[in-house]
Design a protein around this motif. Structure first.
Motif, short mmCIF file in Angstrom:
data_model
loop_
_atom_site.label_atom_id
_atom_site.label_comp_id
_atom_site.label_asym_id
_atom_site.label_seq_id
_atom_site.Cartn_x
_atom_site.Cartn_y
_atom_site.Cartn_z
N ILE A 179 0.84 -1.21 0.00
CA ILE A 179 0.00 0.00 0.00
C ILE A 179 0.87 1.25 0.00
N ALA A 180 1.92 1.24 0.83
CA ALA A 180 2.80 2.42 0.90
C ALA A 180 3.46 2.71 -0.45
N SER A 181 3.67 1.68 -1.26
CA SER A 181 4.30 1.88 -2.56
C SER A 181 3.37 2.60 -3.53
N GLY A 182 2.08 2.59 -3.24
CA GLY A 182 1.11 3.19 -4.14
C GLY A 182 0.55 2.23 -5.16
N VAL A 211 -5.70 -4.36 0.54
CA VAL A 211 -4.91 -5.59 0.60
C VAL A 211 -5.43 -6.47 1.73
N LEU A 212 -5.66 -7.73 1.45
CA LEU A 212 -6.02 -8.70 2.48
C LEU A 212 -4.75 -9.34 3.01
N VAL A 213 -4.63 -9.40 4.33
CA VAL A 213 -3.48 -10.04 4.98
C VAL A 213 -4.01 -11.05 5.98
N GLY A 214 -3.45 -12.24 5.97
CA GLY A 214 -3.91 -13.24 6.92
C GLY A 214 -2.85 -14.29 7.20
N GLY A 215 -3.26 -15.31 7.89
CA GLY A 215 -2.37 -16.43 8.20
C GLY A 215 -3.18 -17.65 8.53
N LEU A 243 -8.05 -6.58 6.98
CA LEU A 243 -8.07 -5.82 5.73
C LEU A 243 -7.25 -4.56 5.94
N LEU A 244 -6.23 -4.39 5.13
CA LEU A 244 -5.42 -3.18 5.13
C LEU A 244 -5.89 -2.28 3.99
N VAL A 245 -6.12 -1.01 4.30
CA VAL A 245 -6.49 -0.07 3.24
C VAL A 245 -5.69 1.22 3.43
N VAL A 270 -8.35 2.09 12.79
CA VAL A 270 -7.14 1.87 13.57
C VAL A 270 -5.97 1.92 12.60
N SER A 271 -5.00 2.74 12.87
CA SER A 271 -3.89 2.92 11.93
C SER A 271 -2.69 2.07 12.35
N LEU A 272 -1.97 1.61 11.34
CA LEU A 272 -0.68 0.96 11.55
C LEU A 272 0.35 2.08 11.58
N ALA A 273 0.69 2.50 12.79
CA ALA A 273 1.51 3.70 12.95
C ALA A 273 3.00 3.41 12.81
N GLY A 274 3.40 2.20 13.12
CA GLY A 274 4.81 1.85 13.03
C GLY A 274 4.98 0.37 12.86
N ILE A 275 6.00 -0.02 12.10
CA ILE A 275 6.26 -1.44 11.89
C ILE A 275 7.75 -1.65 11.77
N GLY A 276 8.24 -2.69 12.40
CA GLY A 276 9.66 -3.02 12.32
C GLY A 276 9.85 -4.51 12.18
#
Length: 383
Positions: free
Chosen positions: A69-72, A77-81, A215-217, A230-236
């Motif tokens: 998503i950040a790439s544009g 995007v669906l994310v799961g496991g 679901l990520l949008v 709810v935002s994904l504010a940081g990821i490492g």
């Protein structure tokens, strides 16, 4: 998932998907699972990719989805496991999981994961005077939380298990164990046998089947899906050395680096985190995680458990879902499952297991793969 969305959407709106799965190849003799899942869900022909990073598979899948998503390139995007582990007997599951350790050094030495985390526990005990009760109290706390989670594999307290065992003995006319407290029960070698000293059965996460998805949008269209995003504010994400080559046994270097990245991206410190789901594949893993993440200084983690600081009504509520210990650990699904719990905590939707703090605005997930070779840390914030 469709029924839990605040606003309706069509599955055809999803542009891309990432699925975390550790080893359907070995657990189920089924490879190439991503397109098969796409067919099951009616999502063909969109691109869908399986991510394998041991127990951090879906945590890593989430990072890939965020970057897509950040790439544009995509907006939805669906994310799961997922993981189906119970096709195999316990010894078979142990062998499959051991394949995530270092096959050149760790596995030939006989180090299955209980042995690996047993060594970590022993090192922590020697260095910080951690004791067996500290480990057992993590399990008691997480089962207390899991008992409030209708989706937990073991949604019963240790007290409930103890009472059932006593009642069953009485019904069968057998001697009734003289357990007065949960610790009495957990110290009984027949009720709670040793697995890899100093870890007992109830120090270990169970074998679990399960799945999770979110679901990520992009932020620009988030309000098309909910009025309470709810935002994904940081990821490492970071990689660490195998256990045999690690600088120390009482800390996972990948967790420290991944949390540093996530805190920096989110513009926060550990002190700002209100609630967290951490990777408690074994009880000692929760204690080590809380120190690696900066919630407590090294050696303070066990004392924090003693003081109730990590309980629902503590100042650092940890694993409100019951954690992997009680909720279950379907390894490929666990990372995204943690995010689902934090999502509900931040929105105040966790019911009886809602953290009791007056403010729950920032949450964190900590997902570890292998012997600490992978760690993904996410910071989530209520917008």
């Amino acid at each position: 998932m469709m029924e839990t969305m605040d606003k309706p959407f069509e599955i055809d709106d999803i542009e891309c998907a990432y699925i975390g799965n550790y080893s359907s190849d070995l657990f189920e003799t089924q490879g190439h699972t991503a397109p098969i899942v796409a067919d099951w869900l009616g999502m063909t022909p969109i691109p869908i990719t399986r991510i394998e990073n041991a127990c951090a598979s879906s945590g890593s899948a989430l990072r890939e989805g965020a970057m897509a998503i950040a790439s544009g390139m995509y907006d939805i995007v669906l994310v799961g496991g997922m993981e189906k582990m119970t096709n195999l007997p316990t010894e078979g599951v142990t062998d499959v999981l051991a394949s995530a350790a270092d096959g050149l050094y760790e596995v030939p030495a006989g180090l299955t994961f209980p042995g690996i985390f047993g060594a970590i526990a022993k090192a922590h005990m020697d260095r910080y005077e951690t004791n067996l009760d500290h480990l057992l109290k993590v399990g008691i706390k997480n089962h207390n939380n899991g008992a409030l989670n209708p989706k937990a594999q073991f949604n019963v307290t240790i007290q409930d298990m103890m009472d059932r065992r006593k009642a069953r003995a009485e019904q069968r006319g057998q001697p009734v164990p003289d357990w007065q407290t949960e610790l009495d029960f957990l110290h009984d070698e027949q009720a709670n046998p040793w697995i890899a000293w100093p870890l007992r059965l109830y120090d270990c996460a169970p074998i679990t089947d399960g799945a999770s998805c979110i679901l990520l949008v992009s932020s620009e269209i988030a309000h098309n899906f909910t009025d309470r995003p709810v935002s994904l504010a940081g990821i490492g994400q970071a990689s660490g050395k195998p256990l045999h080559d690690a600088d120390e046994l009482t800390s996972l270097s990948a967790a420290k680096e991944a949390s540093r990245q996530a805190y920096e991206m989110a513009g926060i410190t550990a002190d700002d985190v209100d609630v967290a789901e951490v990777h408690d594949c074994f009880t000692i893993a929760e204690i080590v995680a809380t120190e690696d993440l900066g919630f407590f200084v090294p050696g303070e983690g066990p004392r924090a458990v003693d003081e109730g600081r990590t309980a629902l009504d503590g100042d650092r509520p940890i694993n409100t879902s019951g954690g992997l210990k009680s909720k279950g650990h379907p390894v490929g699904a666990s990372g995204v499952g943690q995010v689902v719990e934090i999502y509900h905590q931040l929105r105040g939707e966790a019911g009886e297991r809602q953290a009791k703090k007056s403010k729950v605005e920032v949450g964190l997930t900590h997902n570890v793969g292998g012997t600490g070779g992978t760690c993904v840390v996410n910071v989530l914030r209520m917008e």
